[in-house]
Design a protein around this motif. Structure first.
Motif, PDB file in Angstrom:
ATOM      1  N   SER A   1      30.198 -23.215 -34.198  1.00  0.00           N
ATOM      2  CA  SER A   1      31.458 -23.543 -33.544  1.00  0.00           C
ATOM      3  C   SER A   1      32.340 -24.345 -34.515  1.00  0.00           C
ATOM      4  CB  SER A   1      31.130 -24.343 -32.272  1.00  0.00           C
ATOM      5  OG  SER A   1      32.275 -24.903 -31.746  1.00  0.00           O
TER       6      SER A   1
ATOM      7  N   VAL B   1      42.436 -20.732 -24.744  1.00  0.00           N
ATOM      8  CA  VAL B   1      41.075 -20.222 -24.938  1.00  0.00           C
ATOM      9  C   VAL B   1      40.556 -20.701 -26.298  1.00  0.00           C
ATOM     10  CG1 VAL B   1      39.682 -18.138 -24.911  1.00  0.00           C
ATOM     11  CG2 VAL B   1      41.884 -18.159 -23.731  1.00  0.00           C
TER      12      VAL B   1
ATOM     13  N   CYS C   1      39.761 -24.026 -27.011  1.00  0.00           N
ATOM     14  CA  CYS C   1      40.683 -25.168 -27.183  1.00  0.00           C
ATOM     15  C   CYS C   1      40.098 -26.241 -28.079  1.00  0.00           C
ATOM     16  CB  CYS C   1      41.027 -25.759 -25.816  1.00  0.00           C
ATOM     17  SG  CYS C   1      39.620 -26.572 -25.012  1.00  0.00           S
TER      18      CYS C   1
ATOM     19  N   ASN D   1      32.623 -19.092 -21.924  1.00  0.00           N
ATOM     20  CA  ASN D   1      32.072 -18.435 -23.105  1.00  0.00           C
ATOM     21  C   ASN D   1      32.610 -17.005 -23.198  1.00  0.00           C
ATOM     22  OD1 ASN D   1      30.568 -17.245 -25.081  1.00  0.00           O
ATOM     23  ND2 ASN D   1      28.609 -18.073 -24.371  1.00  0.00           N
TER      24      ASN D   1
ATOM     25  N   ARG E   1      44.152 -18.952 -30.255  1.00  0.00           N
ATOM     26  CA  ARG E   1      44.470 -18.967 -31.685  1.00  0.00           C
ATOM     27  C   ARG E   1      43.262 -19.387 -32.498  1.00  0.00           C
ATOM     28  NH1 ARG E   1      49.513 -21.757 -33.651  1.00  0.00           N
ATOM     29  NH2 ARG E   1      48.802 -23.632 -32.579  1.00  0.00           N
TER      30      ARG E   1
ATOM     31  N   VAL F   1      40.381 -18.077 -33.031  1.00  0.00           N
ATOM     32  CA  VAL F   1      39.074 -17.896 -32.385  1.00  0.00           C
ATOM     33  C   VAL F   1      38.545 -16.494 -32.719  1.00  0.00           C
ATOM     34  CG1 VAL F   1      37.818 -17.866 -30.193  1.00  0.00           C
ATOM     35  CG2 VAL F   1      39.743 -19.439 -30.484  1.00  0.00           C
TER      36      VAL F   1
ATOM     37  N   TYR G   1      36.497 -15.145 -35.843  1.00  0.00           N
ATOM     38  CA  TYR G   1      35.038 -15.268 -35.996  1.00  0.00           C
ATOM     39  C   TYR G   1      34.291 -14.110 -35.333  1.00  0.00           C
ATOM     40  CZ  TYR G   1      36.511 -19.891 -37.370  1.00  0.00           C
ATOM     41  OH  TYR G   1      37.139 -20.923 -38.019  1.00  0.00           O
ATOM     42  N   PHE G   2      35.018 -13.194 -34.694  1.00  0.00           N
ATOM     43  CA  PHE G   2      34.381 -12.113 -33.932  1.00  0.00           C
ATOM     44  C   PHE G   2      34.513 -10.780 -34.664  1.00  0.00           C
ATOM     45  CE2 PHE G   2      35.740 -14.382 -29.710  1.00  0.00           C
ATOM     46  CZ  PHE G   2      34.891 -15.426 -30.005  1.00  0.00           C
TER      47      PHE G   2
END
Ligand SMILES: C[S@@+](CC[C@H](N)C(=O)[O-])C[C@H]1O[C@@H](n2cnc3c(N)ncnc32)[C@H](O)[C@@H]1O
Length: 277
Positions: A73, A108, A110, A200, A216, A218, A221-222
């Motif tokens: 994270s 999302v 945050c 999650n 923003r 986030v 990383y996916f």
């Protein structure tokens, strides 16, 4: 004989399966390069011999899993990050938000909450905060605890005050916090409009009836699979013609939900749910 790189892929696959089986967190759809780097760093820092050893230790040692969760994270954030984005929101999106009697905004990922407080301040200055509920979510409970306190290092405040001005702030940032023992504590009237909660993106469902979703830094990383899931979730969560804001290194260009959105501002990465839906 299999190559070392194939062996490493196999070990990582086993590790991620074990984490999912034991703890219910599904990191199988996280972007590969940074995931591998973080796993290898964890093996080194925990003085383990191999990824396989990490897998077996982690199955029985929840502290090692919690450490891994922290590694995964990346919570870097700041107030009024990319001020030009906030300025654009105030000048364009807020005009539309004014047409609603109740406004729901979802932040999302945050992290420690600075983004949600920034949004609350600008909404207040545009006379919109009193009819707004901000939902600010993350899967990292430690970050959420900091966010709920709204207590930040005073050493960062000068930079935040500058960004506030660049974002079009009308007054002084110091109007919104009190300084105590080297920390800036943001005012209660801002917090009253923010609900911080665990959510999650790997598995949880949509939040209904959102007028604006900000996610923003986030999705970087996916992998494509999880990005598709997440943007679908956003399309389902938004009201008709609702807005979506993503990070400056993120795009909907290759997303399966691309057709569900039209671009409102390219540089600022603001999208709107298309009227075709
Ligand atoms: C780099 S921070 C971005 C913070 C803020 N949005 C910003 O742009 O300043 C990324 C955040 O995404 C969160 N995150 C990563 N994976 C997540 C997931 N599956 N569900 C919810 N939050 C997640 C992390 O915990 C972290 O707080």
């Amino acid at each position: 004989m299999i190559k070392d790189v194939d062996l490493q892929h196999f070990e990582i696959k086993q590790l991620l399966e074990a984490i999912y089986f034991r703890y219910g967190y599904d990191f199988r759809d996280y972007a590969r390069a940074s995931l591998e780097r973080k796993i290898i760093n964890r093996v080194t820092q925990s003085k383990l011999h191999s990824i396989s050893q990490m897998t077996s230790e982690l199955l029985h040692d929840s502290r090692l899993f919690n450490q891994f969760l922290k590694d995964m994270s990346v919570t870097v954030t700041e107030m009024f990050r990319d001020p030009y984005v906030f300025k654009k929101l105030s000048n364009t999106v807020f005009e539309q938000l004014k047409t609603y009697s109740r406004i729901n905004i979802w932040h999302v990922g945050c992290a420690t909450g600075e983004e949600a407080y920034s949004m609350a301040i600008l909404l207040h200055e545009n006379d919109l905060l009193k009819r707004t509920r901000i939902y600010a979510t993350d899967y990292n409970n430690h970050s959420l605890d900091i966010a709920k306190k709204g207590l930040y290092d005073a050493a960062k405040i000068n930079q935040y005050a500058q960004s506030y001005r660049h974002a079009g702030g009308k007054y002084e940032l110091s109007d919104y916090y009190q300084c105590k023992h080297g920390s800036a504590i943001f005012n209660h009237f801002l917090k009253e409009h923010i609900t911080f909660a665990n959510h999650n993106l790997m598995k949880d469902q949509a939040f209904a009836q959102m007028h604006l979703i900000s996610c923003r830094n986030v999705m970087i990383y996916f992998n494509a699979n999880l990005q598709n899931r997440v943007v679908k979730l956003f399309a389902e969560s938004l009201v008709h013609r609702g807005f979506l804001l993503i990070g400056d290194k993120e795009s909907l260009e290759f997303n399966e939900q691309k057709e569900s959105f039209e671009q409102v501002a390219q540089k600022e990465r603001i999208y709107r749910k298309t009227s075709k839906l």
